[in-house]
Design a protein around this motif. Sequence first.
Motif, mmCIF file in Angstrom:
data_model
loop_
_atom_site.group_PDB
_atom_site.id
_atom_site.type_symbol
_atom_site.label_atom_id
_atom_site.label_comp_id
_atom_site.label_asym_id
_atom_site.label_seq_id
_atom_site.Cartn_x
_atom_site.Cartn_y
_atom_site.Cartn_z
ATOM 1 N N ARG A 220 0.881 -1.267 -0.168
ATOM 2 C CA ARG A 220 0.000 -0.107 -0.068
ATOM 3 C C ARG A 220 0.836 1.241 -0.055
ATOM 4 N NH1 ARG A 220 -2.348 0.417 6.407
ATOM 5 N NH2 ARG A 220 -0.165 1.320 7.036
ATOM 6 N N SER A 221 0.356 2.602 -0.335
ATOM 7 C CA SER A 221 0.913 3.742 -0.363
ATOM 8 C C SER A 221 0.072 4.759 -0.296
ATOM 9 C CB SER A 221 1.797 3.859 -1.684
ATOM 10 O OG SER A 221 0.959 3.714 -2.643
ATOM 11 N N ARG A 222 0.548 5.812 -0.099
ATOM 12 C CA ARG A 222 -0.344 6.972 -0.022
ATOM 13 C C ARG A 222 0.820 8.305 -0.061
ATOM 14 N NH1 ARG A 222 -4.093 7.480 5.535
ATOM 15 N NH2 ARG A 222 -2.319 7.339 7.083
ATOM 16 N N ARG A 223 0.390 9.382 -0.832
ATOM 17 C CA ARG A 223 1.455 10.551 -0.698
ATOM 18 C C ARG A 223 1.286 11.371 0.416
ATOM 19 N NH1 ARG A 223 2.547 13.514 -6.077
ATOM 20 N NH2 ARG A 223 1.588 11.753 -6.757
ATOM 21 N N ASP A 224 -0.260 11.483 0.952
ATOM 22 C CA ASP A 224 -0.405 12.305 1.987
ATOM 23 C C ASP A 224 -1.218 11.606 2.857
ATOM 24 O OD1 ASP A 224 -2.576 14.657 3.161
ATOM 25 O OD2 ASP A 224 -0.669 15.645 2.841
ATOM 26 N N ILE A 225 -1.189 12.211 4.238
ATOM 27 C CA ILE A 225 -1.882 11.355 5.517
ATOM 28 C C ILE A 225 -3.470 11.488 5.151
ATOM 29 C CG2 ILE A 225 -2.129 13.275 7.080
ATOM 30 C CD1 ILE A 225 -1.130 10.918 9.113
ATOM 31 N N ALA A 226 -3.703 12.539 4.689
ATOM 32 C CA ALA A 226 -5.380 12.791 4.232
ATOM 33 C C ALA A 226 -5.947 11.908 3.042
ATOM 34 C CB ALA A 226 -5.487 14.333 4.100
ATOM 35 N N GLU A 227 -5.103 11.189 2.466
ATOM 36 C CA GLU A 227 -5.446 10.506 1.308
ATOM 37 C C GLU A 227 -5.807 9.140 1.807
ATOM 38 O OE1 GLU A 227 -2.550 10.599 -1.683
ATOM 39 O OE2 GLU A 227 -2.769 12.700 -2.072
ATOM 40 N N PRO A 228 -6.925 8.496 1.190
ATOM 41 C CA PRO A 228 -6.972 6.842 1.598
ATOM 42 C C PRO A 228 -5.729 6.209 1.166
ATOM 43 C CG PRO A 228 -8.276 7.364 -0.384
ATOM 44 C CD PRO A 228 -7.931 8.844 0.423
ATOM 45 N N PHE A 229 -5.533 4.936 1.919
ATOM 46 C CA PHE A 229 -4.405 4.057 1.109
ATOM 47 C C PHE A 229 -4.844 3.456 -0.059
ATOM 48 C CE2 PHE A 229 -3.040 3.757 5.650
ATOM 49 C CZ PHE A 229 -1.889 3.917 5.630
ATOM 50 N N HIS A 230 -3.577 3.381 -0.833
ATOM 51 C CA HIS A 230 -3.945 2.825 -2.353
ATOM 52 C C HIS A 230 -2.950 1.444 -2.461
ATOM 53 C CE1 HIS A 230 -2.808 2.158 -6.340
ATOM 54 N NE2 HIS A 230 -3.538 3.191 -6.809
ATOM 55 N N PHE A 231 -3.954 0.347 -2.492
ATOM 56 C CA PHE A 231 -3.259 -0.786 -2.501
ATOM 57 C C PHE A 231 -3.183 -1.574 -3.706
ATOM 58 C CE2 PHE A 231 -5.354 -0.703 1.619
ATOM 59 C CZ PHE A 231 -4.639 -1.475 2.383
ATOM 60 N N LEU A 232 -2.124 -2.189 -3.957
ATOM 61 C CA LEU A 232 -2.147 -3.125 -5.326
ATOM 62 C C LEU A 232 -2.792 -4.259 -5.084
ATOM 63 C CD1 LEU A 232 1.764 -3.208 -6.291
ATOM 64 C CD2 LEU A 232 -0.206 -1.858 -7.287
ATOM 65 N N TYR A 233 -3.397 -5.240 -6.022
ATOM 66 C CA TYR A 233 -4.028 -6.482 -5.777
ATOM 67 C C TYR A 233 -3.138 -7.236 -5.159
ATOM 68 C CZ TYR A 233 -7.636 -9.858 -7.044
ATOM 69 O OH TYR A 233 -8.491 -10.852 -7.098
ATOM 70 N N PRO A 234 -3.859 -7.949 -4.048
ATOM 71 C CA PRO A 234 -2.999 -8.716 -3.087
ATOM 72 C C PRO A 234 -2.327 -9.805 -4.006
ATOM 73 C CG PRO A 234 -5.083 -8.396 -2.300
ATOM 74 C CD PRO A 234 -5.223 -7.637 -3.682
ATOM 75 N N MET A 235 -1.286 -10.285 -3.628
ATOM 76 C CA MET A 235 -0.391 -11.339 -4.336
ATOM 77 C C MET A 235 -0.046 -12.522 -3.499
ATOM 78 S SD MET A 235 2.165 -8.620 -6.084
ATOM 79 C CE MET A 235 1.823 -7.241 -5.263
ATOM 80 N N SER A 236 0.085 -13.873 -4.123
ATOM 81 C CA SER A 236 0.671 -15.107 -3.511
ATOM 82 C C SER A 236 1.387 -15.616 -4.500
ATOM 83 C CB SER A 236 -0.791 -15.910 -3.772
ATOM 84 O OG SER A 236 -0.457 -17.270 -3.303
ATOM 85 N N LEU A 237 2.210 -16.491 -3.587
ATOM 86 C CA LEU A 237 3.384 -17.117 -4.416
ATOM 87 C C LEU A 237 2.888 -18.551 -5.197
ATOM 88 C CD1 LEU A 237 6.387 -17.004 -1.422
ATOM 89 C CD2 LEU A 237 6.128 -15.790 -3.478
ATOM 90 N N ASN A 238 1.653 -18.878 -4.938
ATOM 91 C CA ASN A 238 1.033 -19.908 -5.340
ATOM 92 C C ASN A 238 0.110 -19.431 -6.735
ATOM 93 O OD1 ASN A 238 1.850 -21.625 -3.386
ATOM 94 N ND2 ASN A 238 0.374 -20.912 -2.080
ATOM 95 N N GLY A 239 0.085 -18.238 -7.400
ATOM 96 C CA GLY A 239 -0.445 -18.016 -8.428
ATOM 97 C C GLY A 239 -1.395 -16.936 -8.247
#
Length: 311
Positions: free
Chosen positions: A59-78
């Motif tokens: 996850r990331s966000r530039r500013d604390i006032a913004e919602p968190f921005h996630f990448l789609y969850p990832m697995s080592l199993n595909g």
Amino acid sequence: MDSFTPLTLNDQDIIKPYLLKAGKAANEYSFATLYMWSGIYHTDFRIIPCCQDRLLLIRSRRDIAEPFHFLYPMSLNGPVAADTALKALYAVSGDVPFIVGALSEEEAGQLAAITAVPVDVQPLRDSYDYLYHASDLAHLQGKKYQTKRNHLNAFINAYPGYESRNITPENIPACLEMNDAWCRLMGCNQDVGLGQEACAVRRAFSGFEELGLEGLMVLIEGKIIAYTLGELLTKNTWLVHVEKAFPEFRGAYQAVNLLFVRYAMEKYPHVEYINREDDSGDMGLRNAKMSYRPAFFAEKYMVRFNQPTTP
């Protein structure tokens, strides 16, 4: 309690296997990209147990006032099923609104389809990556590339003694000096975006060897007038992170672009595509990227979750 960990260079061995398993050609799935920009976007990560698997959440966000921005969850199993992904996202977000970005249209549709409350789904045209046939950029053949060839030939004719060299740790300081001079010329101090990019470039160079980055510089009379950085993203896709040239040298951008693509194709014969990243909504940059005739885009969508629910 928030148990996310700020992303550092030392986390590459943990995170990169997940990114590689995702197999995506979008620049957000490069560890180098995540690290370069983590100082701006305050990127962090967490691995959680979920549905008999262990999922990586970034996850990331530039500013604390913004919602968190996630990448789609990832697995080592595909690939991760949408219901599993959403369960993991809600587990770490609780009642707080969040965004999932850099999604394919299919992923966005699947997430939206299984939520119990309305969500906001949007294409992110400013974030679409431009992907080109490597052979097109290496040869610039045909009428559609006539203007590019004109610029390239002007450079070769004006500077027949130019040199092309691979970037090594020894000449990184000289590349940074060139980048600083480019920034002064382009007004990075007055442009927030360019200033942030300059910070990202410095992080890339600071981890050049550890990140597995490769680079090429063009010199005239011993002076660096252009350079570029990239890496092999997937088996068939070369990702260009940075490309800079002094504008007074006509054709320098065309030259460093072509030379770097040829370098990548020679070293990695399976490379078919060149990802030159997005245009960030800059119309001048968009026109420049479109002028190279992309083969296709890595389209990206976002889904904004404004209300909590149980998937």
